[in-house]
Design a protein around this motif. Structure first.
Motif, PDB file in Angstrom:
ATOM      1  N   TRP A 170      -3.759 -10.762 -11.431  1.00 58.06           N
ATOM      2  CA  TRP A 170      -2.424 -10.374 -11.892  1.00 58.06           C
ATOM      3  C   TRP A 170      -2.540  -9.474 -13.112  1.00 58.06           C
ATOM      4  N   TRP A 171      -3.330  -9.905 -14.103  1.00 53.97           N
ATOM      5  CA  TRP A 171      -3.513  -9.118 -15.319  1.00 53.97           C
ATOM      6  C   TRP A 171      -4.239  -7.812 -15.032  1.00 53.97           C
ATOM      7  N   LEU A 172      -5.275  -7.876 -14.270  1.00 54.59           N
ATOM      8  CA  LEU A 172      -6.081  -6.680 -14.024  1.00 54.59           C
ATOM      9  C   LEU A 172      -5.340  -5.638 -13.196  1.00 54.59           C
ATOM     10  N   ASP A 173      -4.530  -6.080 -12.241  1.00 49.04           N
ATOM     11  CA  ASP A 173      -3.775  -5.127 -11.432  1.00 49.04           C
ATOM     12  C   ASP A 173      -2.738  -4.380 -12.268  1.00 49.04           C
ATOM     13  N   TYR A 174      -2.024  -5.101 -13.128  1.00 48.08           N
ATOM     14  CA  TYR A 174      -1.040  -4.427 -13.970  1.00 48.08           C
ATOM     15  C   TYR A 174      -1.713  -3.580 -15.049  1.00 48.08           C
ATOM     16  N   LEU A 175      -2.895  -3.996 -15.479  1.00 44.52           N
ATOM     17  CA  LEU A 175      -3.662  -3.144 -16.392  1.00 44.52           C
ATOM     18  C   LEU A 175      -4.069  -1.852 -15.691  1.00 44.52           C
ATOM     19  N   ALA A 176      -4.450  -1.958 -14.413  1.00 38.99           N
ATOM     20  CA  ALA A 176      -4.805  -0.764 -13.648  1.00 38.99           C
ATOM     21  C   ALA A 176      -3.603   0.168 -13.502  1.00 38.99           C
ATOM     22  N   ALA A 177      -2.425  -0.412 -13.273  1.00 31.95           N
ATOM     23  CA  ALA A 177      -1.210   0.404 -13.164  1.00 31.95           C
ATOM     24  C   ALA A 177      -0.922   1.128 -14.473  1.00 31.95           C
ATOM     25  N   PHE A 178      -1.064   0.410 -15.590  1.00 34.02           N
ATOM     26  CA  PHE A 178      -0.842   1.004 -16.915  1.00 34.02           C
ATOM     27  C   PHE A 178      -1.842   2.130 -17.169  1.00 34.02           C
ATOM     28  N   GLN A 179      -3.106   1.876 -16.871  1.00 32.38           N
ATOM     29  CA  GLN A 179      -4.136   2.884 -17.086  1.00 32.38           C
ATOM     30  C   GLN A 179      -3.884   4.124 -16.236  1.00 32.38           C
ATOM     31  N   THR A 180      -3.492   3.899 -14.975  1.00 26.94           N
ATOM     32  CA  THR A 180      -3.226   5.014 -14.070  1.00 26.94           C
ATOM     33  C   THR A 180      -2.124   5.916 -14.606  1.00 26.94           C
ATOM     34  N   LEU A 181      -1.091   5.307 -15.183  1.00 29.89           N
ATOM     35  CA  LEU A 181       0.027   6.085 -15.702  1.00 29.89           C
ATOM     36  C   LEU A 181      -0.294   6.747 -17.036  1.00 29.89           C
ATOM     37  N   VAL A 182      -0.821   5.965 -17.984  1.00 35.90           N
ATOM     38  CA  VAL A 182      -1.003   6.458 -19.351  1.00 35.90           C
ATOM     39  C   VAL A 182      -2.169   7.429 -19.466  1.00 35.90           C
ATOM     40  N   PHE A 183      -3.295   7.082 -18.838  1.00 34.59           N
ATOM     41  CA  PHE A 183      -4.491   7.900 -19.004  1.00 34.59           C
ATOM     42  C   PHE A 183      -4.619   8.996 -17.950  1.00 34.59           C
ATOM     43  N   ASN A 184      -4.062   8.764 -16.777  1.00 35.53           N
ATOM     44  CA  ASN A 184      -4.182   9.761 -15.711  1.00 35.53           C
ATOM     45  C   ASN A 184      -2.877  10.482 -15.401  1.00 35.53           C
ATOM     46  N   GLY A 185      -1.771   9.973 -15.952  1.00 39.58           N
ATOM     47  CA  GLY A 185      -0.479  10.588 -15.689  1.00 39.58           C
ATOM     48  C   GLY A 185      -0.054  10.512 -14.244  1.00 39.58           C
ATOM     49  N   ASN A 186      -0.546   9.492 -13.518  1.00 40.62           N
ATOM     50  CA  ASN A 186      -0.305   9.386 -12.077  1.00 40.62           C
ATOM     51  C   ASN A 186       0.791   8.347 -11.822  1.00 40.62           C
TER      52      ASN A 186
ATOM     53  N   GLY B 164       2.734   8.163  -9.218  1.00 40.01           N
ATOM     54  CA  GLY B 164       2.746   7.719  -7.828  1.00 40.01           C
ATOM     55  C   GLY B 164       1.860   6.504  -7.612  1.00 40.01           C
ATOM     56  N   ASP B 165       0.622   6.535  -8.111  1.00 38.13           N
ATOM     57  CA  ASP B 165      -0.277   5.405  -7.951  1.00 38.13           C
ATOM     58  C   ASP B 165       0.184   4.199  -8.768  1.00 38.13           C
ATOM     59  N   CYS B 166       0.763   4.452  -9.937  1.00 38.82           N
ATOM     60  CA  CYS B 166       1.293   3.357 -10.745  1.00 38.82           C
ATOM     61  C   CYS B 166       2.380   2.604  -9.971  1.00 38.82           C
ATOM     62  N   LYS B 167       3.325   3.324  -9.403  1.00 38.82           N
ATOM     63  CA  LYS B 167       4.379   2.685  -8.612  1.00 38.82           C
ATOM     64  C   LYS B 167       3.810   1.981  -7.396  1.00 38.82           C
ATOM     65  N   ALA B 168       2.773   2.577  -6.795  1.00 37.90           N
ATOM     66  CA  ALA B 168       2.174   1.984  -5.600  1.00 37.90           C
ATOM     67  C   ALA B 168       1.583   0.611  -5.901  1.00 37.90           C
ATOM     68  N   ILE B 169       0.999   0.436  -7.084  1.00 43.41           N
ATOM     69  CA  ILE B 169       0.422  -0.867  -7.446  1.00 43.41           C
ATOM     70  C   ILE B 169       1.527  -1.900  -7.613  1.00 43.41           C
ATOM     71  N   PHE B 170       2.626  -1.527  -8.265  1.00 43.51           N
ATOM     72  CA  PHE B 170       3.755  -2.455  -8.406  1.00 43.51           C
ATOM     73  C   PHE B 170       4.315  -2.823  -7.036  1.00 43.51           C
ATOM     74  N   LYS B 171       4.465  -1.820  -6.176  1.00 48.34           N
ATOM     75  CA  LYS B 171       4.997  -2.085  -4.830  1.00 48.34           C
ATOM     76  C   LYS B 171       4.050  -2.974  -4.031  1.00 48.34           C
ATOM     77  N   ALA B 172       2.752  -2.774  -4.214  1.00 50.77           N
ATOM     78  CA  ALA B 172       1.770  -3.566  -3.483  1.00 50.77           C
ATOM     79  C   ALA B 172       1.842  -5.043  -3.874  1.00 50.77           C
ATOM     80  N   ARG B 173       1.994  -5.296  -5.170  1.00 47.94           N
ATOM     81  CA  ARG B 173       2.080  -6.690  -5.614  1.00 47.94           C
ATOM     82  C   ARG B 173       3.382  -7.328  -5.121  1.00 47.94           C
ATOM     83  N   LYS B 174       4.452  -6.566  -5.095  1.00 47.17           N
ATOM     84  CA  LYS B 174       5.716  -7.082  -4.577  1.00 47.17           C
ATOM     85  C   LYS B 174       5.601  -7.377  -3.080  1.00 47.17           C
ATOM     86  N   ALA B 175       4.976  -6.454  -2.337  1.00 47.62           N
ATOM     87  CA  ALA B 175       4.812  -6.644  -0.900  1.00 47.62           C
ATOM     88  C   ALA B 175       3.910  -7.841  -0.601  1.00 47.62           C
TER      89      ALA B 175
END
Length: 343
Positions: A265-281, A283-294
């Protein structure tokens, strides 16, 4: 009249891949000896069927009415194939002379082995491993997959460092040989996954039943990779995260399940944060949130699967699920090669 069973059936799942077939199917036909070659068409809308009919008349065809995905497509196709060994082969694989023989000999000599794969190198850089399989796959204690020759985005040059046959946790779906008996023993690929992680899920389930998975680097094939969903595609990210979590829920032993899921749980949301903040991505950030919801939404659908897997398992500790955190070793300790890992 009785129809003779094929010993080896090579089954290529195709979806709108006529260009790939024109490029790579000739090597499969030329280098595969007496093996039967099938193309299972997953409801293509391009000229794939015309190409098959006109340019590859000796190839057997299986026509599926729609795109069932990688997992569902193979299940439906293999129901129509009678063979001792199935070879699941991507349409973007260039095979080499005698590529099947080492795998066939090994499987014949080792009935305890359910699945094997060759060494995968890149079509684009032929002295480097290819991302999706390299020299055999493992997962860490939190379920992150990696390979001999590829940790996350670091792909090694093949200098013979992984030339020994080795038991692994998973063989790549890009090119794997599997006993038909073992494929159906655990119900084939999980069609609900659609694509991504489905071969890891299948191989891990077989390992819990005491069956073995091997990489045989004696034989080499070359893979393009990313033909259907290229890297950094949000759908690919969504499928990878959702399916990986589902696989963990299905297969992890009871004593580990809650702890691993909390950490993920922690690592997945950390990955989403990193994807957005450090990579400016975004799309992938939203995909991780959607994946956990699904994952949360469809979790009840897998309760029976989990109960059955836990009931049937004969191996509690699968040694190829390594007792390390690959995230920690790769990012914190800067260990970028499989041989650098402290196991």
């Amino acid at each position: 009249m009785d129809i003779k069973m094929d010993k080896i059936a090579i089954v290529i799942l195709n979806w709108n891949g006529s260009k790939m077939m024109k490029t790579y199917l000739p090597s499969v036909i030329a280098c595969s000896g007496d093996a039967a070659v099938y193309v299972a068409d997953n409801g293509s809308t391009d000229d794939s069927l015309t190409v098959l009919e006109k340019e590859f008349p000796t190839v057997k065809r299986i026509l599926l009415e729609k795109n069932w995905g990688f997992a569902g497509g193979y299940n439906k196709a293999l129901e129509q194939v009678d063979a001792q060994y199935f070879v699941l082969l991507n349409s973007d694989i260039e095979v080499t002379e005698q590529w099947l023989q080492p795998m066939e000999r090994f499987m014949d000599a080792h009935p305890e082995v359910a699945v094997c794969q060759p060494k995968l190198r890149s079509v684009h850089r032929k002295d480097y491993f290819e991302y999706a399989g390299a020299a055999g796959g493992f997962i860490d204690r939190l379920g992150y997959p990696f390979c001999r020759g590829r940790l996350f985005d670091t792909v090694e040059r093949d200098e013979g460092q992984y030339n020994e046959p080795m038991p692994v946790l998973w063989a790549t779906g890009a090119c794997m040989m599997i006993r038909a008996e073992d494929y159906w023993r655990c119900g084939g690929l999980d069609a609900r996954f659609f694509a991504h992680n489905e071969e890891i899920d299948l191989c891990w389930r077989l390992r819990t039943l005491g069956r073995q998975v091997y990489c045989l680097p004696e034989t080499i094939v070359y893979h393009v990779g990313g033909g259907t969903l290229p890297k950094n595609n949000p759908m690919k990210t969504f499928l990878n995260f959702r399916n990986n979590l589902t696989m963990l829920y299905k297969i992890l032993p009871e004593k580990e399940l809650k702890q691993v899921m909390r950490l993920r749980w922690w690592l997945d949301y950390l990955a989403a944060f990193q994807t957005l903040v450090f990579n400016g991505n975004w799309g992938d950030c939203k995909a991780i949130f959607k994946a956990r919801k699904a994952f949360r939404k469809w979790l009840p659908d897998f309760k029976d699967d989990r109960e059955q897997i836990q009931k049937q398992r004969s191996v509690q500790v699968v040694p190829e699920r390594l007792p390390i955190s690959i995230v920690w070793q790769y990012y914190a300790k800067r260990r970028k090669r499989f041989t650098d890992l402290k196991i």
